[in-house]
Structures are given as C-alpha cells and as structure tokens.
Design an enzyme around this catalytic site. Structure first.
Site, mmCIF file in Angstrom:
data_model
loop_
_atom_site.group_PDB
_atom_site.id
_atom_site.type_symbol
_atom_site.label_atom_id
_atom_site.label_comp_id
_atom_site.label_asym_id
_atom_site.label_seq_id
_atom_site.Cartn_x
_atom_site.Cartn_y
_atom_site.Cartn_z
ATOM 1 N N ASP A 19 -0.274 -118.705 43.703
ATOM 2 C CA ASP A 19 0.835 -119.493 44.251
ATOM 3 C C ASP A 19 0.628 -120.988 44.033
ATOM 4 O O ASP A 19 -0.451 -121.429 43.631
ATOM 5 C CB ASP A 19 1.037 -119.181 45.747
ATOM 6 C CG ASP A 19 -0.274 -119.054 46.523
ATOM 7 O OD1 ASP A 19 -1.302 -119.563 46.039
ATOM 8 O OD2 ASP A 19 -0.270 -118.453 47.615
ATOM 9 N N ASP A 74 -0.855 -114.886 59.692
ATOM 10 C CA ASP A 74 0.253 -113.982 60.017
ATOM 11 C C ASP A 74 0.273 -112.751 59.110
ATOM 12 O O ASP A 74 1.249 -112.006 59.079
ATOM 13 C CB ASP A 74 1.596 -114.725 59.930
ATOM 14 C CG ASP A 74 1.869 -115.264 58.529
ATOM 15 O OD1 ASP A 74 1.015 -115.080 57.634
ATOM 16 O OD2 ASP A 74 2.943 -115.865 58.322
ATOM 17 N N HIS A 113 0.050 -112.774 55.779
ATOM 18 C CA HIS A 113 0.657 -112.932 54.449
ATOM 19 C C HIS A 113 -0.377 -112.859 53.336
ATOM 20 O O HIS A 113 -1.529 -113.242 53.505
ATOM 21 C CB HIS A 113 1.536 -114.184 54.345
ATOM 22 C CG HIS A 113 0.824 -115.514 54.343
ATOM 23 N ND1 HIS A 113 1.209 -116.545 55.167
ATOM 24 C CD2 HIS A 113 -0.206 -115.987 53.610
ATOM 25 C CE1 HIS A 113 0.435 -117.599 54.922
ATOM 26 N NE2 HIS A 113 -0.433 -117.288 53.994
ATOM 27 N N GLU A 171 5.415 -114.181 52.847
ATOM 28 C CA GLU A 171 5.528 -114.299 54.287
ATOM 29 C C GLU A 171 6.110 -113.009 54.884
ATOM 30 O O GLU A 171 6.627 -112.163 54.146
ATOM 31 C CB GLU A 171 6.464 -115.479 54.615
ATOM 32 C CG GLU A 171 5.939 -116.827 54.109
ATOM 33 C CD GLU A 171 4.809 -117.396 54.979
ATOM 34 O OE1 GLU A 171 4.017 -116.617 55.539
ATOM 35 O OE2 GLU A 171 4.725 -118.629 55.075
HETATM 36 C C1 GLP Z 1 -2.338 -120.043 52.079
HETATM 37 C C2 GLP Z 1 -2.332 -119.352 50.708
HETATM 38 C C3 GLP Z 1 -2.872 -117.966 50.809
HETATM 39 C C4 GLP Z 1 -4.202 -117.982 51.539
HETATM 40 C C5 GLP Z 1 -3.971 -118.470 52.931
HETATM 41 C C6 GLP Z 1 -5.234 -118.475 53.773
HETATM 42 O O1 GLP Z 1 -1.237 -119.762 52.846
HETATM 43 N N1 GLP Z 1 -1.043 -119.309 50.127
HETATM 44 O O2 GLP Z 1 -3.003 -117.440 49.499
HETATM 45 O O3 GLP Z 1 -4.747 -116.700 51.534
HETATM 46 O O4 GLP Z 1 -3.502 -119.806 52.846
HETATM 47 O O5 GLP Z 1 -5.890 -119.711 53.743
HETATM 48 P P1 GLP Z 1 -7.358 -119.919 54.214
HETATM 49 O O6 GLP Z 1 -8.216 -119.227 53.226
HETATM 50 O O7 GLP Z 1 -7.569 -121.409 54.172
HETATM 51 O O8 GLP Z 1 -7.471 -119.359 55.576
#
Ligand code: GLP
Length: 263
Positions: free
Chosen positions: A72, A141, A143, A148
């Site tokens: 992403d 959440d 995702h 989402e």
């Molecule tokens: C973002 C990314 C996700 C990632 C998530 C978790 O929303 N788009 O791909 O898995 O954050 O982030 P973190 O690893 O900092 O908890």
C-alpha cells in the site's frame, strides 16, 4: 492456517526473516525464475527486515533475483516524505540490500491516473508470475494492508478511504496530528494478498490481541479482513505472547502442539 507463537517480538521477527530467507533460497536452488515477494510497512516488520539485511551483509542471502510488490501507499503524500511507504521501504530495507531498483514495485499515490496505477500494479504482479510469499502486518482493527473493515474478500488493488480509527492510530507518524494523515491510500485487495502462494502475517504487542483473536477464532468476516487468512491453504500468522494473549487456551495449546509436530 497456522499460528506460530514466540515469546517476544524479536523472536517472532527472526522466525519470519529466516522463513522468508529459506523460501528465497529454496526457489533459487531449483529455478532461475525470480522469487516474487509482497512486502508491508509499519513498525511491525522492521526487525524482520533488519535480520534479512544482516543475512545479506553476511553473504547468506541475495535479493538479486527477487521482485517485490508493496501492499500500500498513501494518496497525495510526496514520495520523498519521510512517512511515505516509498521512503520507509528504502530506509528499512531496499537501501541496504542488492535488490535491483527495477524489481521494486511500490504503488504511486501521486499518479495522474490512480485507477490505472492500481490496474497496472495487478497486471505487473501477473506478469511476474504471481506472488510467492506475501508478508503482511495487521491493523488494530484487523485490517490487512489498508483493507479496512467492510472491504470485500474479492477486492483487488484500488483506492481506499481510511477509517477514523486508522487515521488516529497512524497519526503517531504525523506529529500526532490526525489532520496530517492522508485520508486515502492505494492498497492491494484482500484477494490480491490471498492469491499469493503463501501468506505470512506478523502481529506483535497487546494492541493487536483483539484483532488476532477475531481473525483466528471468529467467523470469517469482512469486518476483520485478516480473517480471510482462515481460508488460505498456506497462511501463517506469527505472534508474540502479547498478541496471542486473547486467544482461547485451547487454541493457544493447539497451535503450539501443531508446531511441535509439523515444525
Ligand atoms: C498500516 C498499514 C498496514 C500495517 C498496519 C500496522 O495501517 N497499512 O499494512 O499492517 O499499519 O502498523 P504497525 O505495524 O505499525 O502496527
């Protein structure tokens, strides 16, 4: 789907890095075809990337024949912005390994035609022969990538609008100012990830425990997009004890026993 549980984030990260390295080496041993990997950002994979870099620097692993596709990218955030996923990936991985620049695919959230950018990305994955292993993280959440709640399991790469929850959680990277977080992103779809031959998702820390519980034990639901993993033939979720903290005792024991038998 398997669940691998390690005591700490560091141990889980090392497990994932070594798993990925073995897969890259195993394909190289039998084929000249590139290894195609899907990659994620966030605080979660940083130690895994650090271990992959260490292995490369130690001469144990090469990325010369690796093609990558990132999950992403924010829409409208300049590529050079320190919080763009382009910057993140170069800082934490690509600047330190021998992967060729032309083999790095990161969605361009500033493309003139974002819809075409997304369909070109899917076409490039197909042209590369599909993804061998997709590495992902999970949002609080539930995702997966930026899929989402309410994203269709059949979704493919597209423009997505982030939920208020995600804007708030990700504001930690934007001076804790929710207004600075881009409201939209380009993201691979649930089906893009699930089409990979293998999917490895990392979940660390107590803030992920609820999402992990729902994704692993709850019904498959577009409300927790990570729950699509339940139907993947070769899906692995790697947790530390904290992220496994809300699993039922029986689930926890089963996954531990499964690992003892199957490795
Ligand atoms: C973002 C990314 C996700 C990632 C998530 C978790 O929303 N788009 O791909 O898995 O954050 O982030 P973190 O690893 O900092 O908890």
């Amino acid at each position: 789907m398997k669940v691998i549980i390690r005591d700490t984030k560091q141990e889980g990260s090392l497990w994932a890095a070594h798993y990925i390295a073995e897969k890259i080496k195993a394909k190289a041993a039998i084929s000249s075809e590139p290894f195609v990997i899907g990659l994620c950002t966030g605080s979660t994979p940083i130690e895994t990337y650090a271990e992959l870099i260490r292995m490369y620097k130690a001469g144990e692993l090469s990325f010369k024949n690796v093609i990558s596709f990132n999950m992403d990218e924010y829409v409208g955030l300049p590529k050079e912005h320190p919080e763009s996923y382009y910057s993140f990936m170069h800082k934490y991985l690509f600047d330190h390994i021998d992967q060729k620049e032309e083999n790095i695919h990161i969605l361009d959230g500033n493309a003139a035609d974002l819809v075409k950018e997304c369909s070109d990305f899917e076409a490039a994955i197909l042209k590369a022969g599909g993804i061998d292993l997709f590495l992902g993280g999970v949002g609080e959440d539930g995702h997966l990538a930026f899929n989402e709640p309410f994203s269709a399991f059949s979704s493919r790469t597209r423009i997505v609008t982030l939920t208020e929850d995600t804007l708030v959680v990700n504001s930690r990277f934007f001076d804790n100012d929710v207004n600075k977080v881009p409201k939209q992103a380009l993201s691979v779809g649930v089906a893009t990830v699930m089409s990979a031959k293998e999917v490895v998702v990392l979940g660390f820390g107590p803030k992920k425990a609820r999402a992990i519980k729902e994704a692993v034990e709850g019904p498959m639901s577009h409300y927790i997009t990570l729950s699509a993993m339940q139907d993947h033939q070769a899906g692995i979720i790697v947790l530390d004890e904290a992220a496994a903290g809300e699993l039922k005792v029986n689930s926890y024991k089963y996954f531990k026993a499964l690992e003892k038998v199957e490795g």
